[in-house]
Design an enzyme around this catalytic site. Structure first.
Site, PDB file in Angstrom:
ATOM      1  N   GLU A  14       0.796  -1.247   0.000  1.00 57.32           N
ATOM      2  CA  GLU A  14       0.000   0.000   0.000  1.00 57.32           C
ATOM      3  C   GLU A  14       0.820   1.285   0.000  1.00 57.32           C
ATOM      4  OE1 GLU A  14      -2.730  -0.417   3.275  1.00 57.32           O
ATOM      5  OE2 GLU A  14      -3.625  -2.237   2.455  1.00 57.32           O
ATOM      6  N   ASN A  74       2.094  -5.192  -3.170  1.00 60.49           N
ATOM      7  CA  ASN A  74       0.676  -5.469  -2.910  1.00 60.49           C
ATOM      8  C   ASN A  74      -0.073  -4.165  -2.628  1.00 60.49           C
ATOM      9  OD1 ASN A  74      -1.333  -7.612  -2.344  1.00 60.49           O
ATOM     10  ND2 ASN A  74      -1.291  -6.838  -0.235  1.00 60.49           N
ATOM     11  N   HIS A  98     -10.586  -5.594  -2.586  1.00 65.25           N
ATOM     12  CA  HIS A  98     -11.658  -5.383  -1.603  1.00 65.25           C
ATOM     13  C   HIS A  98     -12.756  -4.578  -2.305  1.00 65.25           C
ATOM     14  CE1 HIS A  98      -9.344  -6.923   1.735  1.00 65.25           C
ATOM     15  NE2 HIS A  98      -8.338  -6.121   1.438  1.00 65.25           N
ATOM     16  N   GLU A 156      -6.463 -10.448  -1.506  1.00 65.24           N
ATOM     17  CA  GLU A 156      -7.304 -10.221  -0.307  1.00 65.24           C
ATOM     18  C   GLU A 156      -8.772 -10.105  -0.706  1.00 65.24           C
ATOM     19  OE1 GLU A 156      -5.810  -6.927   2.021  1.00 65.24           O
ATOM     20  OE2 GLU A 156      -3.727  -7.512   1.714  1.00 65.24           O
ATOM     21  N   ASP A 169     -12.507  -9.848  -1.220  1.00 61.19           N
ATOM     22  CA  ASP A 169     -13.819  -9.919  -0.572  1.00 61.19           C
ATOM     23  C   ASP A 169     -14.730  -8.917  -1.281  1.00 61.19           C
ATOM     24  OD1 ASP A 169     -12.898  -7.529   0.585  1.00 61.19           O
ATOM     25  OD2 ASP A 169     -12.856  -8.317   2.621  1.00 61.19           O
TER      26      ASP A 169
HETATM   27  O1  G2I Z   1      -8.076  -3.604   6.005  1.00 60.13           O
HETATM   28  C1  G2I Z   1      -8.181  -4.769   5.253  1.00 60.13           C
HETATM   29  C2  G2I Z   1      -6.842  -5.227   4.735  1.00 60.13           C
HETATM   30  C3  G2I Z   1      -6.298  -4.220   3.737  1.00 60.13           C
HETATM   31  N1  G2I Z   1      -5.028  -4.673   3.166  1.00 60.13           N
HETATM   32  C4  G2I Z   1      -4.004  -5.040   4.124  1.00 60.13           C
HETATM   33  C5  G2I Z   1      -4.532  -6.031   5.152  1.00 60.13           C
HETATM   34  O2  G2I Z   1      -3.551  -6.309   6.106  1.00 60.13           O
HETATM   35  C6  G2I Z   1      -5.785  -5.488   5.812  1.00 60.13           C
HETATM   36  O3  G2I Z   1      -6.219  -6.470   6.780  1.00 60.13           O
HETATM   37  C7  G2I Z   1      -6.794  -5.943   7.931  1.00 60.13           C
HETATM   38  C8  G2I Z   1      -7.209  -7.093   8.847  1.00 60.13           C
HETATM   39  O4  G2I Z   1      -8.201  -7.847   8.191  1.00 60.13           O
HETATM   40  C9  G2I Z   1      -7.777  -6.530  10.143  1.00 60.13           C
HETATM   41  O5  G2I Z   1      -7.990  -7.603  11.070  1.00 60.13           O
HETATM   42  O6  G2I Z   1      -5.861  -5.130   8.579  1.00 60.13           O
HETATM   43  C10 G2I Z   1      -6.401  -4.481   9.710  1.00 60.13           C
HETATM   44  C11 G2I Z   1      -5.367  -3.516  10.231  1.00 60.13           C
HETATM   45  O7  G2I Z   1      -4.113  -4.113  10.304  1.00 60.13           O
HETATM   46  C12 G2I Z   1      -6.813  -5.528  10.749  1.00 60.13           C
HETATM   47  O8  G2I Z   1      -7.455  -4.892  11.819  1.00 60.13           O
HETATM   48  C13 G2I Z   1      -6.840  -5.013  13.049  1.00 60.13           C
HETATM   49  C14 G2I Z   1      -7.425  -3.964  13.978  1.00 60.13           C
HETATM   50  O9  G2I Z   1      -7.142  -2.676  13.434  1.00 60.13           O
HETATM   51  C15 G2I Z   1      -6.813  -4.080  15.309  1.00 60.13           C
HETATM   52  O10 G2I Z   1      -7.429  -3.165  16.189  1.00 60.13           O
HETATM   53  C16 G2I Z   1      -6.932  -5.485  15.834  1.00 60.13           C
HETATM   54  O11 G2I Z   1      -6.233  -5.635  17.048  1.00 60.13           O
HETATM   55  O12 G2I Z   1      -7.056  -6.301  13.583  1.00 60.13           O
HETATM   56  C17 G2I Z   1      -6.374  -6.478  14.782  1.00 60.13           C
HETATM   57  C18 G2I Z   1      -6.510  -7.939  15.225  1.00 60.13           C
HETATM   58  O13 G2I Z   1      -7.856  -8.290  15.319  1.00 60.13           O
END
Ligand code: G2I
Length: 369
Positions: free
Chosen positions: A163, A205, A242, A271, A273
């Site tokens: 990103e 990515n 996404h 990724e 969805d």
């Molecule tokens: O935002 C969707 C994706 C966009 N591209 C990069 C990916 O790495 C990203 O994945 C998401 C995860 O699916 C989420 O699960 O990235 C977020 C931020 O890193 C993730 O959210 C985080 C929350 O912000 C945190 O508060 C939480 O502790 O998930 C963590 C674990 O549940």
């Protein structure tokens, strides 16, 4: 929806015609029937591709979750556990416990791992967020080197940089502490990753890079073209994919994937969805699968989670299984589209490495059903 090519019960006949002096010899071979894949990974493997999902370590104790994940997917991405904040919570003190849980689960179940992500403006540990200049550049390179070295030999592909381009019409880089260390931070990360793990595929990515006419897509394309021209070690480009009503699957998706592939890199949907439900959601999923399968160097597809309730945006019900683990209409359309076939991934030809199943395409020549 396209009807899948029938491949199930009948033997397929391969007819080869050749000349032997004056006589014309026609040989007809019966080859084993090719069963349509009954899972996402089996159906994708028919054309030499993988089908993956994101896994959360915290859910590995949920057997309903792991049963679906194990059955359907053969490429695993850690949803959060291999990000910079998770792996290096204090500078130069690495914590691989949760990353290892996912990597070990994947390997014990015969799956490959996509590493996500070595360098990113987001999800940085607090100590890194406050750094700048040479100290930050060196800390980033140290992270890339340490993590890629630790996981050397266990990673199919790394998202080396995630990103790094801006949204909107500029087509330029995203402002971030990493970007402010100098425009060459991305190539420096790729070179460090190659040195640490020469056998992993190294990917850039990003999201919102699906529509060929968007400035962000063009910006990433120009960077990859420049990297290839100058010998920066990049092997692949990941398209996060996404989608929702405000960011729909573009009609020119095939063009985007093909144009990147023509630069000499593999492309992957990393990724996927799509928010929505029912036949509308199913059709959009079908379009993404079709676009990937129409590009020989689109080597795999990963959905960003297992069940809707596992998703980072659960309220949008964007995945292939509902919260009870039932297959949704979107699942069926994806499976059918994978079974409908497409181009064969040249690097993972079914004969080459056992990813696929033996089928008539191996023998070449005209096919008679
Ligand atoms: O935002 C969707 C994706 C966009 N591209 C990069 C990916 O790495 C990203 O994945 C998401 C995860 O699916 C989420 O699960 O990235 C977020 C931020 O890193 C993730 O959210 C985080 C929350 O912000 C945190 O508060 C939480 O502790 O998930 C963590 C674990 O549940």
């Amino acid at each position: 929806m396209t009807t899948p090519r029938p491949r199930s019960s009948r033997s397929r006949l391969i007819t080869a015609t050749g000349c032997l002096s004056a006589a014309v010899l026609t040989v007809t071979l019966a080859v084993p029937a090719l069963a349509a894949g009954s899972t996402l990974q089996a159906a994708a493997a028919e054309s030499g591709r993988y089908f993956g999902t994101a896994i959360a370590a915290s859910r590995l104790s949920d057997s309903a979750y792991t049963t679906i994940a194990n059955r359907e997917f053969n490429m695993i991405t850690a949803e959060n556990e291999m990000k910079m904040d998770a792996l290096e919570p204090n500078q130069n003190q690495f914590n691989y416990a949760n990353g290892d849980r996912i990597v070990n689960w994947a390997r014990q179940n015969g799956k490959q791992v996509r590493g996500h992500a070595l360098a990113w403006h987001s999800q940085q540990p607090g100590w890194m967020q406050n750094m700048s200049g040479t100290a930050l550049r060196n800390a980033m390179l140290n992270h890339v080197t340490q993590v890629a070295t630790y996981y050397r030999g266990k990673i199919h592909s790394w998202d080396v940089v995630n990103e790094a381009f801006a949204d909107g019409n500029s087509g330029g880089r995203r402002d971030s502490n990493l970007q402010r260390t100098g425009n060459d931070w991305i190539e420096a990360a790729f070179r460090a990753a190659r040195a640490a793990d020469p056998n992993a595929k190294l990917c850039y990515n990003d999201y919102n890079t699906d529509n060929w006419s968007h400035a962000k897509t063009q910006g990433v394309y120009n960077m990859v073209r420049d990297f290839k021209a100058r010998g920066v070690p990049i092997d692949c480009v990941g398209f996060q994919a996404h989608f929702n009503s405000g960011n729909p699957v573009p009609s020119n998706y095939h063009t985007t994937l093909q144009n990147f592939a023509d630069l000499g890199v593999d492309v992957q949907i990393t990724e996927l969805d799509i928010e929505g439900s029912g036949s509308s959601q199913a059709q959009q999923y079908q379009g993404v699968i079709q676009a990937c399968l129409s590009v020989a160097r689109c080597t795999g597809i990963t959905v960003w989670g297992v069940r809707d309730t596992d998703s980072w945006r659960a309220s949008g019900t964007p995945l292939l299984f509902d919260g009870s683990g039932n297959k949704k209409a979107a699942y069926t359309s994806v499976l059918n589209q994978l079974n409908a076939g497409g181009t064969t991934n040249p690097a993972h030809h079914p004969a080459a490495d056992g990813w696929g199943q033996l089928h008539g395409d191996l023998l070449g020549g005209p096919e008679v059903e």
